[in-house]
Design a protein around this motif. Structure first.
Motif, PDB file in Angstrom:
ATOM      1  N   THR A  50       1.529  -0.586   0.025  1.00 18.70           N
ATOM      2  CA  THR A  50      -0.236  -0.203   0.101  1.00 18.70           C
ATOM      3  C   THR A  50       1.162   1.263   0.014  1.00 18.70           C
ATOM      4  O   THR A  50       2.350   0.898   0.203  1.00 18.70           O
ATOM      5  N   LYS A  51       0.158   2.058  -0.188  1.00 20.12           N
ATOM      6  CA  LYS A  51       1.545   3.879  -0.309  1.00 20.12           C
ATOM      7  C   LYS A  51       0.137   4.807  -0.452  1.00 20.12           C
ATOM      8  O   LYS A  51      -1.446   4.464  -0.212  1.00 20.12           O
ATOM      9  N   THR A  52       0.151   5.234   0.336  1.00 18.67           N
ATOM     10  CA  THR A  52      -0.299   7.308   0.463  1.00 18.67           C
ATOM     11  C   THR A  52       0.301   7.982   0.216  1.00 18.67           C
ATOM     12  O   THR A  52       1.321   8.283   0.335  1.00 18.67           O
ATOM     13  N   LEU A  53      -0.794   8.923  -0.289  1.00 20.46           N
ATOM     14  CA  LEU A  53       0.152  10.319  -1.132  1.00 20.46           C
ATOM     15  C   LEU A  53      -1.033  11.131  -1.273  1.00 20.46           C
ATOM     16  O   LEU A  53      -1.778  10.928  -1.219  1.00 20.46           O
ATOM     17  N   SER A  54      -0.924  12.659  -1.594  1.00 20.46           N
ATOM     18  CA  SER A  54      -1.429  13.478  -1.686  1.00 20.46           C
ATOM     19  C   SER A  54      -2.446  13.119  -3.078  1.00 20.46           C
ATOM     20  O   SER A  54      -1.949  12.584  -4.396  1.00 20.46           O
ATOM     21  N   ILE A  55      -3.884  13.627  -2.637  1.00 24.29           N
ATOM     22  CA  ILE A  55      -4.239  14.023  -3.680  1.00 24.29           C
ATOM     23  C   ILE A  55      -3.789  14.583  -5.713  1.00 24.29           C
ATOM     24  O   ILE A  55      -4.390  13.688  -6.834  1.00 24.29           O
ATOM     25  N   ASP A  56      -3.132  15.917  -5.228  1.00 26.94           N
ATOM     26  CA  ASP A  56      -2.713  16.225  -6.217  1.00 26.94           C
ATOM     27  C   ASP A  56      -1.601  15.461  -7.013  1.00 26.94           C
ATOM     28  O   ASP A  56      -1.865  15.371  -7.932  1.00 26.94           O
ATOM     29  N   ALA A  57      -0.461  14.712  -6.226  1.00 26.84           N
ATOM     30  CA  ALA A  57      -0.229  13.862  -6.607  1.00 26.84           C
ATOM     31  C   ALA A  57      -1.210  12.620  -7.297  1.00 26.84           C
ATOM     32  O   ALA A  57      -0.365  11.981  -9.123  1.00 26.84           O
ATOM     33  N   LEU A  58      -2.186  12.070  -7.506  1.00 30.88           N
ATOM     34  CA  LEU A  58      -3.117  11.128  -8.294  1.00 30.88           C
ATOM     35  C   LEU A  58      -3.118  11.359  -8.736  1.00 30.88           C
ATOM     36  O   LEU A  58      -3.866  11.116  -9.889  1.00 30.88           O
ATOM     37  N   LEU A  59      -3.200  13.258  -8.962  1.00 27.55           N
ATOM     38  CA  LEU A  59      -4.022  13.316 -10.485  1.00 27.55           C
ATOM     39  C   LEU A  59      -2.897  14.583 -11.554  1.00 27.55           C
ATOM     40  O   LEU A  59      -3.708  14.852 -12.434  1.00 27.55           O
TER      41      LEU A  59
END
Length: 71
Positions: A50-59
């Protein structure tokens, strides 16, 4: 598929990372003191990863592209 917005990110959506890895959104997270929501992703290849990242990075289309839903 078109570009997603923050309000359209939901659990089950699938994103392909540069390099070919596919990740599925587990949940959207709002951390205390953070202005930008984050997402927790799980690898489609290895569900223990798993990983957690900002929505800005995902978009960021230089990093990820949406490839569909798996609900």
């Amino acid at each position: 598929m078109g570009k997603s917005s923050i309000g359209e990110i939901t659990p089950g959506q699938r994103y392909e990372q540069r390099g070919g890895f596919t990740w599925r959104v587990l949940r959207v997270i709002n951390f205390a003191g953070e202005d930008i929501p984050h997402v927790q992703l799980v690898s489609e290849r290895d569900p223990s990863s798993t990983k957690t990242l900002s929505i800005d990075a995902l978009l960021d289309r230089n990093l990820f592209k949406i490839v569909g839903d798996k609900r």
